[in-house]
Design an enzyme around this catalytic site. Structure first.
Site: not given
Ligand SMILES: *[C@@H]1O[C@H](CO)[C@@H](O)[C@H](O)[C@H]1NC(C)=O
Ligand SMILES: *[C@@H]1O[C@H](CO)[C@@H](O)[C@H](O)[C@H]1NC(C)=O
Ligand SMILES: *[C@@H]1O[C@H](CO)[C@@H](O)[C@H](O)[C@H]1NC(C)=O
Length: 362
Positions: A58-59, A90, A194
């Site tokens: 999901d990342d 995420s 995870s």
């Molecule tokens: C990805 O989404 C999560 C949850 O919203 C957030 O905490 C995180 O900083 C985000 N990562 C990036 C690289 O944008």
């Protein structure tokens, strides 16, 4: 992401037809097996053909963790295809939505204006979908199974390793778990990985010794055990696996022990007879010991019944530790229900939804 934003994105997805860019001849698998012959022989000895693995997360498809797992899974002789979101998704749980033409892909890994579904021209096994994590793995099932496997489903789906833990009730909202859950609903066993370490970086920035290497090595140890015999897992079951943060005592694969856990605190004992009860995964990670938690999850994202847990325990037993449950967890264990999950993987809005939903469920 707010529900209204999702609605807007869903409308965009409706307006833009799904396009798959022209597909060159698939690369031959032989070319991708590198020198480690011993590993290759070991992982294919029980089966005639390499194991068909589909990777999601999901990342985002360019996150270092998933790219390292992709490399290591190929290195071990598996037939690997990656299908993951163009952007960080995420907290999207099981939402299945495509967003349309790519804009602002993770780490600039895809140019703006690229089709909503596409792949790396140099390595067509690296695929993205501009959508939620489940939409990306769904595209993998719909399109890439035909492109690479003559329409056959993957033998197993690996999700992650996620940047951030997915423990307890948080699993209900995790995109990483959503991907694994999608797979078991298609009849394919799956593992959601995870890690507590919150380092985010592009695969292009990977250095030797980065946590992505370690998490991938741990993930492959579990995957090899699961795929060492068929069935890989009981029907409808996935594993929810969490790795702890790294520390001075917990910095290389050999430092880690694997512990069988439950997603929710339950008053039962599976496998380890010397335990008072099987520890909850959040308690294992909160103990600060160098332990990996492994829970058996049903297609409803809850713990499976004790009989199926026992089957999964037996499958994993060669790599599991019981002594460590006794020594590290039960002494430090928190009262039942204290640790329900962590917010690491969630935006504030989602975390609030999670909390009210937990209150509804309990
Ligand atoms: C990805 O989404 C999560 C949850 O919203 C957030 O905490 C995180 O900083 C985000 N990562 C990036 C690289 O944008
Ligand atoms: C595409 O694959 C090539 C070959 O593996 C690699 O060098 C390049 O960094 C990849 N790019 C992306 C965005 O995946
Ligand atoms: C690391 O291990 C040593 C020896 O077992 C122990 O004394 C020490 O408390 C541990 N450190 C941490 C941070 O857990």
């Amino acid at each position: 992401m707010s529900p209204s934003l999702f609605c807007t994105l869903a409308l965009v997805a409706l307006a833009v037809p799904s396009t798959v860019v022209a597909i060159p001849a698939p690369v031959t698998f032989d070319r991708q097996i590198t020198g480690n012959v011993a590993t290759v022989e070991r992982s294919v000895e029980a089966r005639a053909a390499p194991i068909k693995m589909m990777l999601g997360n999901d990342d985002g498809w360019a996150e270092a963790n998933i790219r390292q797992l992709y490399a290591d899974a190929q290195q071990a002789g598996n037939d690997v295809v990656l299908s993951a979101p163009a952007k960080n998704g995420s907290g999207s749980s099981s939402l299945n939505v495509l967003f349309g033409t790519v804009t602002g892909a993770e780490y600039g890994s895809i140019p703006d204006g690229a089709p909503q579904v596409g792949f790396n021209q140099t390595d067509p096994r690296l695929n993205y979908a501009n959508g939620t994590p489940v939409a990306a793995i769904d595209q993998g099932f719909q399109q890439l199974t035909k492109k690479f496997w003559g329409g056959a489903k993957p033998d197993i789906v690996l999700s992650g390793p996620n940047v951030g833990s997915n423990l307890g009730a948080i699993t209900l909202f995790s995109g990483t778990v959503g991907v694994a859950n999608f797979a078991v609903k298609q009849g394919v066993p799956a593992i959601a990985f995870s890690g507590g370490d919150s380092t985010r970086q592009s695969f292009t920035a990977l250095q030797p010794g980065d946590v992505s290497h370690l998490y991938s090595e741990l993930a492959m140890t579990i995957t090899k055990q699961v795929t060492s015999s068929t069935p890989f897992l009981p029907a409808g079951v996935s594993l929810n696996v969490n790795f702890p943060k790294l520390s001075a005592n917990c910095s290389k694969a050999a430092d880690f022990k694997y512990v069988f856990t439950t997603i929710y605190p339950l008053a039962q004992t599976i496998g380890c007879t010397e335990s008072v009860r099987t520890p909850a995964e959040a308690d294992v990670i909160a103990s600060g010991a160098c332990l990996v938690s492994i829970s058996a999850m049903g297609s409803n994202k809850l713990d499976v019944n004790p009989s199926i847990q026992t089957t999964v325990f037996s499958k994993l037993e060669p790599i599991l530790s019981c002594a460590d449950v006794k020594d590290h967890i039960l002494s430090a264990i928190l009262p039942l229900g204290t640790v329900l999950g962590r917010r690491d993987d969630l935006e504030d809005g989602v975390a609030k939804t999670v909390e009210s939903s937990i209150n509804d469920r309990l």
